[in-house]
Design an enzyme around this catalytic site. Structure first.
Site, PDB file in Angstrom:
ATOM      1  CB  CYS A 103      -0.990  -0.043   1.163  1.00 43.20           C
ATOM      2  SG  CYS A 103      -2.387   1.101   0.963  1.00 43.20           S
ATOM      3  CG  HIS A 209      -3.662  -3.494   3.207  1.00 42.32           C
ATOM      4  ND1 HIS A 209      -2.619  -3.091   4.016  1.00 42.32           N
ATOM      5  CD2 HIS A 209      -4.223  -2.361   2.739  1.00 42.32           C
ATOM      6  CE1 HIS A 209      -2.557  -1.768   4.045  1.00 42.32           C
ATOM      7  NE2 HIS A 209      -3.522  -1.298   3.269  1.00 42.32           N
ATOM      8  CD  GLU A 211      -1.351  -6.069   5.496  1.00 40.91           C
ATOM      9  OE1 GLU A 211      -1.973  -5.046   5.842  1.00 40.91           O
ATOM     10  OE2 GLU A 211      -0.996  -6.266   4.311  1.00 40.91           O
TER      11      GLU A 211
END
Length: 239
Positions: A103, A209, A211
């Protein structure tokens, strides 16, 4: 001695990055280390075998000649964070240490390579991409000539989204290529990598994202990227 993955400080959702790397991923030979302007642990940068540049607050606009005032601007910036992450990235590039930019991390790599980001992608695009109570979800298409495609074997896929800035394709950083676009018809750049892989370290930047995707273990646009990054970290040799 364990190899170290340096995770840059972020003011938002920090635990997600740490939890993404499971004990199975890390095994007995890898460990995570926070790199932060607050600790100012500059000396730890050189000990790392890989870096994750995290998401978070907009980069200070004066760094790339952006507008000081714009829609959805944060109340204040974190120039200390920008300066510290610049040290991380410059070290990584010089020493060819593997880097994963997520990001803001990807946007900042573009800026540090001489590129720019849109101050704000505009209200129409914000409907698809901007941070809300829950991450938005949309599809992306991958460039078949990219390392990202090679790693994930996906021509397209679903990703999560929580951003209001994006890499400006008119101001792509030196030596970078686009490896994925948003399929929402808004031309948003979703992934970057180095054009010349022969003389550089491993680097993937993604606008989403990985994660904190809902299906991160089963979505190649999270899992395969993480697996390849870990392989690169294990294979990295200090010069």
């Amino acid at each position: 001695m364990k190899k170290k993955i340096g995770i840059s400080y972020t003011e938002v959702n920090s635990p997600n990055y740490w939890n993404w790397f499971t004990s199975d991923d890390l095994g007995a030979d890898l460990e995570l280390l926070e790199l932060s302007f607050q600790k100012n642990n500059v000396e730890d940068i050189a000990a790392c075998d890989g870096f994750v540049l995290t998401g978070g607050i907009d980069v200070e606009p004066s760094i790339f000649g952006g507008a000081q005032d714009y829609p959805h601007r944060p109340e204040s910036f974190l120039p200390e964070r920008d300066a510290f992450e610049k040290l991380i990235y410059e070290h990584a590039k010089r020493e060819k240490v593997p880097v994963l930019g997520i990001c803001r991390g990807m946007q900042y790599i573009n800026i540090l390579e001489g590129g720019k980001v849109y101050d704000d992608i505009g209200e129409n695009a914000n409907v698809v991409h901007k941070k809300a109570a829950e991450d938005k979800v949309h599809s992306v298409s991958l460039n078949k000539g990219s390392l990202l495609y090679e790693i994930t074997a996906q021509e397209e896929g679903l990703v999560n989204s929580a951003h209001h800035q994006a890499v400006d394709p008119e101001h792509l950083g030196d030596g970078l290529m686009i490896s994925a676009y948003s399929e929402a018809g808004d031309g948003i750049i979703e992934a970057l990598e180095y054009k010349d892989k022969s003389n550089s370290g491993f680097m993937i930047g993604v606008q989403w994202h990985p994660e904190r995707m809902k299906e991160k273990e089963s979505n190649p646009l999270s899992q395969k990227i993480k697996e390849q990054f870990i392989i690169e970290v294990r294979n990295y040799e200090h010069h």
